[in-house]
Design a protein around this motif. Structure first.
Motif, short mmCIF file in Angstrom:
data_model
loop_
_atom_site.label_atom_id
_atom_site.label_comp_id
_atom_site.label_asym_id
_atom_site.label_seq_id
_atom_site.Cartn_x
_atom_site.Cartn_y
_atom_site.Cartn_z
N ASN A 84 18.62 16.48 -29.84
CA ASN A 84 17.67 15.69 -30.61
C ASN A 84 16.22 15.89 -30.17
N ALA A 85 16.02 16.79 -29.20
CA ALA A 85 14.66 17.09 -28.75
C ALA A 85 13.91 17.80 -29.88
N SER A 86 12.60 17.73 -29.85
CA SER A 86 11.80 18.36 -30.90
C SER A 86 11.92 19.87 -30.84
N ASN A 87 11.67 20.50 -31.96
CA ASN A 87 11.71 21.96 -32.01
C ASN A 87 10.70 22.58 -31.06
N THR A 88 9.52 21.97 -31.00
CA THR A 88 8.46 22.46 -30.12
C THR A 88 8.90 22.42 -28.67
N LEU A 89 9.49 21.31 -28.26
CA LEU A 89 9.94 21.16 -26.87
C LEU A 89 11.03 22.19 -26.54
N LEU A 90 11.96 22.39 -27.47
CA LEU A 90 13.05 23.32 -27.23
C LEU A 90 12.53 24.76 -27.10
N ILE A 91 11.60 25.15 -27.96
CA ILE A 91 11.08 26.51 -27.93
C ILE A 91 10.22 26.75 -26.69
N ILE A 92 9.36 25.80 -26.37
CA ILE A 92 8.51 25.94 -25.18
C ILE A 92 9.37 25.99 -23.92
N SER A 93 10.37 25.11 -23.86
CA SER A 93 11.29 25.10 -22.71
C SER A 93 12.05 26.41 -22.60
N ALA A 94 12.44 26.96 -23.75
CA ALA A 94 13.17 28.22 -23.78
C ALA A 94 12.34 29.34 -23.15
N PHE A 95 11.08 29.43 -23.53
CA PHE A 95 10.20 30.47 -23.00
C PHE A 95 9.95 30.28 -21.51
N ILE A 96 9.75 29.05 -21.09
CA ILE A 96 9.49 28.78 -19.67
C ILE A 96 10.70 29.12 -18.82
N LEU A 97 11.87 28.66 -19.23
CA LEU A 97 13.09 28.94 -18.47
C LEU A 97 13.39 30.43 -18.41
N PHE A 98 13.22 31.10 -19.54
CA PHE A 98 13.48 32.53 -19.59
C PHE A 98 12.51 33.29 -18.68
N LEU A 99 11.26 32.85 -18.67
CA LEU A 99 10.24 33.49 -17.85
C LEU A 99 10.54 33.29 -16.36
N ILE A 100 11.03 32.11 -16.01
CA ILE A 100 11.41 31.84 -14.62
C ILE A 100 12.51 32.82 -14.18
N GLY A 101 13.48 33.03 -15.04
CA GLY A 101 14.56 33.96 -14.74
C GLY A 101 14.04 35.37 -14.53
N ILE A 102 13.09 35.78 -15.36
CA ILE A 102 12.51 37.13 -15.24
C ILE A 102 11.73 37.26 -13.94
N VAL A 103 10.98 36.23 -13.57
CA VAL A 103 10.21 36.26 -12.32
C VAL A 103 11.16 36.40 -11.12
N ILE A 104 12.25 35.64 -11.13
CA ILE A 104 13.24 35.73 -10.05
C ILE A 104 13.80 37.15 -9.99
N GLN A 105 14.09 37.72 -11.15
CA GLN A 105 14.64 39.07 -11.22
C GLN A 105 13.67 40.08 -10.60
N TYR A 106 12.39 39.98 -10.94
CA TYR A 106 11.39 40.91 -10.40
C TYR A 106 11.21 40.73 -8.89
N LEU A 107 11.22 39.49 -8.44
CA LEU A 107 11.09 39.24 -7.01
C LEU A 107 12.22 39.91 -6.24
N GLY A 108 13.40 39.91 -6.87
CA GLY A 108 14.55 40.55 -6.24
C GLY A 108 14.47 42.07 -6.29
N GLN A 109 14.16 42.61 -7.47
CA GLN A 109 14.11 44.05 -7.64
C GLN A 109 13.01 44.69 -6.80
N LEU A 110 11.92 43.99 -6.62
CA LEU A 110 10.80 44.51 -5.81
C LEU A 110 10.98 44.21 -4.33
N HIS A 111 12.05 43.49 -4.00
CA HIS A 111 12.36 43.14 -2.61
C HIS A 111 11.15 42.52 -1.89
N VAL A 112 10.58 41.53 -2.57
CA VAL A 112 9.42 40.81 -2.02
C VAL A 112 9.77 40.14 -0.70
N PHE A 113 11.04 39.75 -0.55
CA PHE A 113 11.47 39.05 0.67
C PHE A 113 12.31 39.97 1.57
#
Length: 321
Positions: free
Chosen positions: A131-160
């Motif tokens: 029942n969340a608004s379309n705007t909230l769902l789409i914005i949340s989708a992009f943010i969550l997806f971007l977080i996953g990509i950032v984690i992936q890059y941190l791993g692939q680049l062996h930042v740690f």
């Protein structure tokens, strides 16, 4: 009685997506050109699973509307358990009964079955947010997806890299390729498309342009990542997925291929091919040595045959597809 012709383009795209998965897992074109393999196999073909999630999100709208979430959860849950059992030799026996690995694999899914594990939890979370608004769902989708990509890059680049335990953890695929950071965003996009009927509001020319731009973005992102960021690393997630996967879903309703074919049967082939193909690949590896491209085509043929048998078996046993 004459059957009514209907648009089966979506079901055809689902079958093609399943074949893309086979191509990815077999290393299609690798022996001919590393660049071609990178663009096609590790780029374009990997849109398959994001597309599947988008399609599931689209149809979850009807599931939620008809209050059939329990039925849906039971069906997907049983499907997951059955196929985890079928592949148990690979994740139980071959892990030498390592309890920690077994528990981890059961929770996140063996190999390609991570898709079902993520689908169940992602679908249940989306139900809570239905029942969340379309705007909230789409914005949340992009943010969550971007977080996953950032984690992936941190791993692939062996930042740690100076912290081996953390580096190993962040390179663990389920940390970013999971129900929250991968499945839920794409399910949400598909859900919003159906809830707003967005797929009925675009012209054919606009959808064509959307497909071309989205595909171009994926190829560009794939090559930039390959040449300038991670080198030989194969990524599981690209930001362009959130554009190309919905574009394919919308295209399935914008363009039409009418046929008297049983739509449910065609759809069953896409599911069966996806579920059974790793077993076929394993058998091929242990019987004959084939080049990646030849192995791809042999796997496709044998997977289609196995899928036919599974579909027939499913008529009696149910729940295996």
């Amino acid at each position: 009685m004459q059957k009514t012709s209907r648009n089966i383009l979506l079901d055809i795209l689902k079958v093609i997506a399943s074949l893309f998965v086979i191509g990815t897992h077999c290393g299609f074109l690798f022996e001919y050109s590393e660049l071609a393999s990178q663009i096609v196999t590790n780029g374009i073909f990997r849109i398959a699973v994001p597309f599947f999630f988008c399609v599931n999100g689209f149809f979850l709208f009807t599931v939620f509307k008809n209050n059939r979430i329990q039925t849906w959860t039971k069906r997907v849950g049983i499907l997951y358990l059955i196929w985890m059992l079928i592949y148990s030799y690979f994740w139980v026996y071959l892990n030498d009964f390592n309890l920690l690995k077994i528990i981890s694999t059961f929770l996140f899914g063996f190999n390609h079955l991570w898709y079902l594990a993520a689908l169940i939890l992602g679908g249940l979370v989306l139900y809570q947010l239905r029942n969340a608004s379309n705007t909230l769902l789409i914005i949340s989708a992009f943010i969550l997806f971007l977080i996953g990509i950032v984690i992936q890059y941190l791993g692939q680049l062996h930042v740690f890299s100076q912290q081996p335990i953390l580096d190993k953890l962040i390179n663990y695929p389920p940390l970013h390729r999971n129900f929250l950071l991968f499945a839920l965003p794409l399910l949400s996009i598909g859900y919003v498309i159906r809830r707003t009927n967005f797929h009925t509001k675009l012209s054919k020319q606009f959808v064509k342009n959307l497909l071309i731009i989205s595909l171009t973005l994926l190829i560009a992102e794939n090559l930039i990542t390959y040449y300038y960021i991670t080198g030989e690393a194969i990524l599981n997630t690209y930001i362009s997925y959130v554009f190309l996967a919905p574009a394919l879903l919308i295209a399935a309703f914008t363009f039409k291929i009418t046929s008297n074919l049983n739509s449910k049967l065609v759809s069953s082939y896409s599911i069966a091919i996806y579920l059974v193909h790793p077993l076929i690949i394993f058998l091929i590896y242990n019987v004959v040595s084939l080049s990646p491209t030849v192995r791809t085509f042999v796997t496709i043929v044998l997977s289609v045959i196995a899928s036919y048998l599974l579909i027939q078996l499913n008529k009696k046993l149910k729940y295996i597809l």
